[in-house]
Design a protein around this motif. Structure first.
Motif, PDB file in Angstrom:
ATOM      1  N   ARG A 152       0.842  -1.201   0.000  1.00  0.00           N
ATOM      2  CA  ARG A 152       0.000   0.000   0.000  1.00  0.00           C
ATOM      3  C   ARG A 152       0.872   1.244   0.000  1.00  0.00           C
ATOM      4  O   ARG A 152       1.920   1.278   0.643  1.00  0.00           O
ATOM      5  CB  ARG A 152      -0.879   0.019   1.249  1.00  0.00           C
ATOM      6  CG  ARG A 152      -2.033  -0.912   1.189  1.00  0.00           C
ATOM      7  CD  ARG A 152      -3.058  -0.674   2.304  1.00  0.00           C
ATOM      8  NE  ARG A 152      -2.642   0.192   3.365  1.00  0.00           N
ATOM      9  CZ  ARG A 152      -2.527  -0.176   4.639  1.00  0.00           C
ATOM     10  NH1 ARG A 152      -2.781  -1.400   5.004  1.00  0.00           N
ATOM     11  NH2 ARG A 152      -2.160   0.693   5.551  1.00  0.00           N
ATOM     12  N   PRO A 153       0.428   2.310  -0.680  1.00  0.00           N
ATOM     13  CA  PRO A 153       1.166   3.574  -0.616  1.00  0.00           C
ATOM     14  C   PRO A 153       1.223   4.096   0.821  1.00  0.00           C
ATOM     15  O   PRO A 153       0.366   3.776   1.649  1.00  0.00           O
ATOM     16  CB  PRO A 153       0.354   4.507  -1.505  1.00  0.00           C
ATOM     17  CG  PRO A 153      -0.443   3.619  -2.382  1.00  0.00           C
ATOM     18  CD  PRO A 153      -0.710   2.377  -1.578  1.00  0.00           C
ATOM     19  N   ASP A 208       1.161   6.779   3.966  1.00  0.00           N
ATOM     20  CA  ASP A 208       0.512   7.998   4.435  1.00  0.00           C
ATOM     21  C   ASP A 208       1.373   8.539   5.571  1.00  0.00           C
ATOM     22  O   ASP A 208       2.402   7.949   5.916  1.00  0.00           O
ATOM     23  CB  ASP A 208      -0.935   7.736   4.872  1.00  0.00           C
ATOM     24  CG  ASP A 208      -1.045   6.700   5.995  1.00  0.00           C
ATOM     25  OD1 ASP A 208      -0.006   6.344   6.600  1.00  0.00           O
ATOM     26  OD2 ASP A 208      -2.164   6.246   6.274  1.00  0.00           O
ATOM     27  N   LYS A 260      11.792   4.698   0.466  1.00  0.00           N
ATOM     28  CA  LYS A 260      10.526   4.019   0.753  1.00  0.00           C
ATOM     29  C   LYS A 260       9.376   4.669  -0.025  1.00  0.00           C
ATOM     30  O   LYS A 260       8.483   3.977  -0.506  1.00  0.00           O
ATOM     31  CB  LYS A 260      10.223   4.024   2.256  1.00  0.00           C
ATOM     32  CG  LYS A 260      11.116   3.107   3.049  1.00  0.00           C
ATOM     33  CD  LYS A 260      10.918   1.690   2.581  1.00  0.00           C
ATOM     34  CE  LYS A 260      11.810   0.707   3.255  1.00  0.00           C
ATOM     35  NZ  LYS A 260      11.678  -0.643   2.718  1.00  0.00           N
ATOM     36  N   LEU A 261       9.413   5.985  -0.151  1.00  0.00           N
ATOM     37  CA  LEU A 261       8.377   6.664  -0.936  1.00  0.00           C
ATOM     38  C   LEU A 261       8.465   6.293  -2.415  1.00  0.00           C
ATOM     39  O   LEU A 261       7.434   6.118  -3.069  1.00  0.00           O
ATOM     40  CB  LEU A 261       8.482   8.179  -0.772  1.00  0.00           C
ATOM     41  CG  LEU A 261       7.881   8.743   0.509  1.00  0.00           C
ATOM     42  CD1 LEU A 261       8.217  10.213   0.639  1.00  0.00           C
ATOM     43  CD2 LEU A 261       6.385   8.532   0.530  1.00  0.00           C
ATOM     44  N   ARG A 262       9.679   6.180  -2.940  1.00  0.00           N
ATOM     45  CA  ARG A 262       9.830   5.766  -4.347  1.00  0.00           C
ATOM     46  C   ARG A 262       9.296   4.360  -4.554  1.00  0.00           C
ATOM     47  O   ARG A 262       8.674   4.061  -5.567  1.00  0.00           O
ATOM     48  CB  ARG A 262      11.297   5.820  -4.770  1.00  0.00           C
ATOM     49  CG  ARG A 262      11.803   7.193  -5.113  1.00  0.00           C
ATOM     50  CD  ARG A 262      13.172   7.153  -5.798  1.00  0.00           C
ATOM     51  NE  ARG A 262      14.182   6.389  -5.092  1.00  0.00           N
ATOM     52  CZ  ARG A 262      14.934   6.865  -4.095  1.00  0.00           C
ATOM     53  NH1 ARG A 262      14.785   8.101  -3.668  1.00  0.00           N
ATOM     54  NH2 ARG A 262      15.854   6.095  -3.520  1.00  0.00           N
ATOM     55  N   GLU A 263       9.546   3.484  -3.599  1.00  0.00           N
ATOM     56  CA  GLU A 263       9.113   2.088  -3.716  1.00  0.00           C
ATOM     57  C   GLU A 263       7.599   1.937  -3.580  1.00  0.00           C
ATOM     58  O   GLU A 263       6.991   1.121  -4.262  1.00  0.00           O
ATOM     59  CB  GLU A 263       9.780   1.233  -2.635  1.00  0.00           C
ATOM     60  CG  GLU A 263      11.263   1.074  -2.795  1.00  0.00           C
ATOM     61  CD  GLU A 263      11.931   0.414  -1.590  1.00  0.00           C
ATOM     62  OE1 GLU A 263      13.159   0.222  -1.667  1.00  0.00           O
ATOM     63  OE2 GLU A 263      11.254   0.102  -0.580  1.00  0.00           O
ATOM     64  N   ARG A 264       6.998   2.718  -2.689  1.00  0.00           N
ATOM     65  CA  ARG A 264       5.596   2.480  -2.350  1.00  0.00           C
ATOM     66  C   ARG A 264       4.632   3.568  -2.784  1.00  0.00           C
ATOM     67  O   ARG A 264       3.437   3.329  -2.832  1.00  0.00           O
ATOM     68  CB  ARG A 264       5.489   2.284  -0.835  1.00  0.00           C
ATOM     69  CG  ARG A 264       6.331   1.091  -0.426  1.00  0.00           C
ATOM     70  CD  ARG A 264       6.121   0.507   0.887  1.00  0.00           C
ATOM     71  NE  ARG A 264       4.801   0.470   1.403  1.00  0.00           N
ATOM     72  CZ  ARG A 264       4.529   0.215   2.668  1.00  0.00           C
ATOM     73  NH1 ARG A 264       5.511  -0.016   3.497  1.00  0.00           N
ATOM     74  NH2 ARG A 264       3.302   0.192   3.093  1.00  0.00           N
ATOM     75  N   GLY A 265       5.137   4.752  -3.032  1.00  0.00           N
ATOM     76  CA  GLY A 265       4.255   5.838  -3.422  1.00  0.00           C
ATOM     77  C   GLY A 265       3.709   6.583  -2.214  1.00  0.00           C
ATOM     78  O   GLY A 265       3.902   6.190  -1.064  1.00  0.00           O
ATOM     79  N   TRP A 266       2.990   7.688  -2.477  1.00  0.00           N
ATOM     80  CA  TRP A 266       2.471   8.562  -1.425  1.00  0.00           C
ATOM     81  C   TRP A 266       0.971   8.679  -1.570  1.00  0.00           C
ATOM     82  O   TRP A 266       0.454   8.968  -2.638  1.00  0.00           O
ATOM     83  CB  TRP A 266       3.144   9.923  -1.506  1.00  0.00           C
ATOM     84  CG  TRP A 266       2.667  10.924  -0.513  1.00  0.00           C
ATOM     85  CD1 TRP A 266       2.002  12.082  -0.768  1.00  0.00           C
ATOM     86  CD2 TRP A 266       2.804  10.858   0.909  1.00  0.00           C
ATOM     87  NE1 TRP A 266       1.727  12.754   0.387  1.00  0.00           N
ATOM     88  CE2 TRP A 266       2.202  12.016   1.448  1.00  0.00           C
ATOM     89  CE3 TRP A 266       3.363   9.931   1.777  1.00  0.00           C
ATOM     90  CZ2 TRP A 266       2.155  12.274   2.810  1.00  0.00           C
ATOM     91  CZ3 TRP A 266       3.313  10.196   3.133  1.00  0.00           C
ATOM     92  CH2 TRP A 266       2.723  11.349   3.646  1.00  0.00           C
ATOM     93  N   GLU A 267       0.280   8.457  -0.476  1.00  0.00           N
ATOM     94  CA  GLU A 267      -1.173   8.495  -0.462  1.00  0.00           C
ATOM     95  C   GLU A 267      -1.697   9.782   0.155  1.00  0.00           C
ATOM     96  O   GLU A 267      -2.859  10.135  -0.001  1.00  0.00           O
ATOM     97  CB  GLU A 267      -1.701   7.287   0.326  1.00  0.00           C
ATOM     98  CG  GLU A 267      -3.180   7.087   0.245  1.00  0.00           C
ATOM     99  CD  GLU A 267      -3.573   5.807   0.958  1.00  0.00           C
ATOM    100  OE1 GLU A 267      -3.739   5.856   2.197  1.00  0.00           O
ATOM    101  OE2 GLU A 267      -3.700   4.782   0.293  1.00  0.00           O
ATOM    102  N   ALA A 298       5.134  14.580   0.434  1.00  0.00           N
ATOM    103  CA  ALA A 298       5.427  13.843   1.665  1.00  0.00           C
ATOM    104  C   ALA A 298       6.276  14.715   2.589  1.00  0.00           C
ATOM    105  O   ALA A 298       7.219  15.368   2.147  1.00  0.00           O
ATOM    106  CB  ALA A 298       6.167  12.562   1.339  1.00  0.00           C
TER     107      ALA A 298
END
Length: 188
Positions: free
Chosen positions: A16-17, A19, A48-55, A60
């Motif tokens: 999951r992205p 938060d 970690k943001l590159r791997e999972r994305g930002w919700e 971020a």
């Protein structure tokens, strides 16, 4: 089977992205597990943001989170630099190599200068390396010229000064090397 979670159809499930709450949890877990600098924590969170994305809303809050951890004392660049410097010295690395490691960890120049060691500690680190690697009088038998050159080159790669490397590798006896290492005491 390789790592990663699978869904009920056997396909790899994407995480999951992130938060704000999950980003903070990751940061807390990281600083709890590793001694780190502010720059290393920031790099970890960015990865970690590159791997999972930002919700979350907007960008971020990595810089804000890192700054808050620094103010809370969870991350202390000076303490990290002292610990890292001491560890590398005990392993026989020289001042130049220590400076490179601290620079790579994002420690600013002012802090690196503050943890710079004196001549006596530099000599003891060179002695530790010579003992550990069997250089000069700590090796088996008298090294020939090519072997001495290789030993000096290894000490230079480990961050020691040329004069220190030569002095240790060319020392006639272990006692002479120990005496040389003790001479820097008054300079500290």
């Amino acid at each position: 089977m390789t790592g990663g979670r699978m869904n009920k159809h056997g396909e790899k499930r994407l995480p999951r992205p992130l938060d704000s709450a999950r980003l903070e949890e990751l940061a807390l877990a990281y600083v709890a597990r590793f001694a780190t600098s502010a720059a290393k924590l920031e790099g970890y969170l960015a990865r970690k943001l590159r791997e999972r994305g930002w919700e979350g809303e907007g960008a971020a809050p990595i810089a804000t989170l890192v700054e808050r951890f620094v103010r809370a004392g969870y991350v202390d660049d000076l303490a990290y630099a002292r610990a890292k410097s001491g560890s590398l010295l005990r392993r026989g690395y020289g001042q130049r190599r220590i400076g490179q490691a601290l620079h790579a960890a994002g420690i600013d120049e002012q802090v690196r200068d503050e943890v710079r060691v004196g001549k006596g500690e530099e000599r003891r680190a060179a002695l530790a390396m010579a003992r550990k690697r069997g250089f000069g009088p700590f090796g088996r038998g008298e090294p020939d010229r090519p072997q001495r050159e290789k030993q000096i080159a290894a000490m230079l790669r480990a961050g020691h000064r040329l004069d220190s490397a030569r002095e240790l590798v060319n020392a006639a006896t272990q006692e002479a090397a120990l005496e040389w290492a003790g001479q820097g005491e008054e300079d500290e």
